[in-house]
Design a protein around this motif. Structure first.
Motif, short mmCIF file in Angstrom:
data_model
loop_
_atom_site.label_atom_id
_atom_site.label_comp_id
_atom_site.label_asym_id
_atom_site.label_seq_id
_atom_site.Cartn_x
_atom_site.Cartn_y
_atom_site.Cartn_z
N LEU A 135 0.83 -1.21 0.00
CA LEU A 135 0.00 0.00 0.00
C LEU A 135 0.86 1.26 0.00
O LEU A 135 0.57 2.23 -0.72
CB LEU A 135 -0.92 -0.01 1.22
N ASP A 136 1.94 1.24 0.79
CA ASP A 136 2.86 2.39 0.80
C ASP A 136 3.47 2.60 -0.58
O ASP A 136 3.63 3.74 -1.03
CB ASP A 136 3.96 2.18 1.83
N GLY A 137 3.83 1.51 -1.26
CA GLY A 137 4.42 1.62 -2.58
C GLY A 137 3.45 2.18 -3.60
O GLY A 137 3.82 2.99 -4.46
N LEU A 138 2.18 1.77 -3.50
CA LEU A 138 1.17 2.30 -4.41
C LEU A 138 0.99 3.80 -4.22
O LEU A 138 0.88 4.56 -5.19
CB LEU A 138 -0.16 1.57 -4.18
N ILE A 139 0.97 4.22 -2.96
CA ILE A 139 0.77 5.65 -2.67
C ILE A 139 2.01 6.46 -3.07
O ILE A 139 1.89 7.54 -3.66
CB ILE A 139 0.45 5.84 -1.18
N ALA A 140 3.20 5.92 -2.77
CA ALA A 140 4.43 6.66 -3.06
C ALA A 140 4.67 6.82 -4.56
O ALA A 140 5.43 7.70 -4.98
CB ALA A 140 5.63 5.95 -2.41
N GLY A 141 4.02 5.98 -5.38
CA GLY A 141 4.20 6.09 -6.83
C GLY A 141 3.27 7.07 -7.50
O GLY A 141 3.39 7.32 -8.71
N VAL A 142 2.34 7.66 -6.74
CA VAL A 142 1.35 8.56 -7.34
C VAL A 142 2.01 9.76 -7.99
O VAL A 142 1.61 10.21 -9.08
CB VAL A 142 0.33 9.02 -6.27
N GLY A 143 3.05 10.32 -7.36
CA GLY A 143 3.71 11.50 -7.90
C GLY A 143 4.30 11.26 -9.28
O GLY A 143 4.11 12.06 -10.21
N VAL A 144 5.00 10.13 -9.43
CA VAL A 144 5.60 9.80 -10.73
C VAL A 144 4.51 9.49 -11.75
O VAL A 144 4.57 9.92 -12.91
CB VAL A 144 6.56 8.61 -10.60
N GLY A 145 3.48 8.74 -11.33
CA GLY A 145 2.39 8.44 -12.24
C GLY A 145 1.69 9.69 -12.74
O GLY A 145 1.38 9.82 -13.92
N ALA A 146 1.43 10.63 -11.83
CA ALA A 146 0.76 11.87 -12.21
C ALA A 146 1.62 12.70 -13.15
O ALA A 146 1.13 13.30 -14.12
CB ALA A 146 0.40 12.67 -10.97
N ALA A 147 2.93 12.77 -12.87
CA ALA A 147 3.83 13.56 -13.71
C ALA A 147 3.90 13.00 -15.13
O ALA A 147 3.82 13.74 -16.12
CB ALA A 147 5.23 13.60 -13.08
N LEU A 148 4.03 11.68 -15.24
CA LEU A 148 4.11 11.07 -16.57
C LEU A 148 2.78 11.16 -17.30
O LEU A 148 2.75 11.36 -18.53
CB LEU A 148 4.54 9.61 -16.43
N PHE A 149 1.69 11.02 -16.58
CA PHE A 149 0.38 11.15 -17.23
C PHE A 149 0.20 12.56 -17.78
O PHE A 149 -0.27 12.74 -18.92
CB PHE A 149 -0.73 10.83 -16.23
N ALA A 150 0.55 13.57 -16.99
CA ALA A 150 0.42 14.95 -17.46
C ALA A 150 1.31 15.20 -18.67
O ALA A 150 0.90 15.88 -19.63
CB ALA A 150 0.78 15.92 -16.32
N TRP A 151 2.51 14.65 -18.66
CA TRP A 151 3.42 14.81 -19.79
C TRP A 151 2.86 14.16 -21.05
O TRP A 151 2.85 14.75 -22.14
CB TRP A 151 4.77 14.20 -19.43
N LEU A 152 2.36 12.94 -20.92
CA LEU A 152 1.85 12.23 -22.08
C LEU A 152 0.51 12.79 -22.56
O LEU A 152 0.20 12.75 -23.75
CB LEU A 152 1.69 10.74 -21.75
#
Length: 216
Positions: A135-152
């Protein structure tokens, strides 16, 4: 069609054009770095750093190897996702696959260890021993996921499905790397299962939830 009509057509088409700021991977990379740092910093602020790092000591060799393999996967997948947001035809976005193959050493190592100590493996596989790390890993990855989604989203990738997979893998690996700095377990079965589980879960989320939003 005479020359005057052609000129009018071109003038009409060009009249609504506006200059577009060039997309640079460096800018997208800074977004990803900021998202990664924010996710990791939040996790460490809330739960603290693993005891050996907090004491100024190095990780044990196997957890350190696992950490760097996961970091390499996060970097390779992030780089591939960033390149998907650039205009171009025939680009190769498969570099992350090599890092993914190298990261498979973690579950293979855990499997071999588990075969030698089945009782210990079953203990480490209990959800109460590691679900928190996932669960911690899923939450900690939100920042990278959001950044890449915004870029793409601003780049309109030619293959949204593939982009969704890669964004998810990058986010999951970034989150798993952040968890490695918090979790004090040196057990490879725990690391491969509960830390690594964030990667396929994020990958599926990227494909199912993000890919449809990246379509033109």
């Amino acid at each position: 069609m005479n020359d005057a009509s052609i000129d009018e057509l071109i003038e009409g088409l060009a009249g609504d054009l506006k200059p577009v700021r060039p997309r640079r991977v460096l800018r997208g990379g800074l977004w990803v770095a900021a998202g990664w740092i924010a996710g990791g910093a939040l996790l460490l602020w809330l739960f603290g750093m693993r005891h050996d790092l907090a004491a100024g000591e190095a990780m044990a060799p196997l957890p350190m190897l696992a950490f760097w393999l996961i970091v390499a996967l996060a970097l390779a997948a992030s780089w591939s996702a960033l390149r998907m947001g650039l205009p171009g035809v025939g680009r190769d976005y498969g570099g992350w696959r090599w890092a993914g193959l190298a990261a498979l050493a973690l579950p293979l190592t855990a499997l071999i260890i588990g075969l030698g100590d089945s009782h210990g493996a079953l203990t480490e596989m209990r959800p109460d021993h590691g679900m928190r790390c996932t669960l911690d890993g899923l939450i900690a990855g939100v920042g990278v996921g959001a950044a890449l989604f915004a870029w793409l989203k601003g780049g309109a990738p030619t293959s949204p499905a593939r982009a969704g997979w890669v964004v998810g893998i990058a986010a999951g690996a970034a989150g798993a790397a952040a968890v490695a700095l918090r979790c004090s377990s040196n057990d490879m079965i725990h690391i491969a299962l509960w830390h690594g589980l964030a990667i396929p879960l994020w990958a599926v989320a990227g494909r199912v939830l993000l890919a449809p939003l990246l379509r033109w």
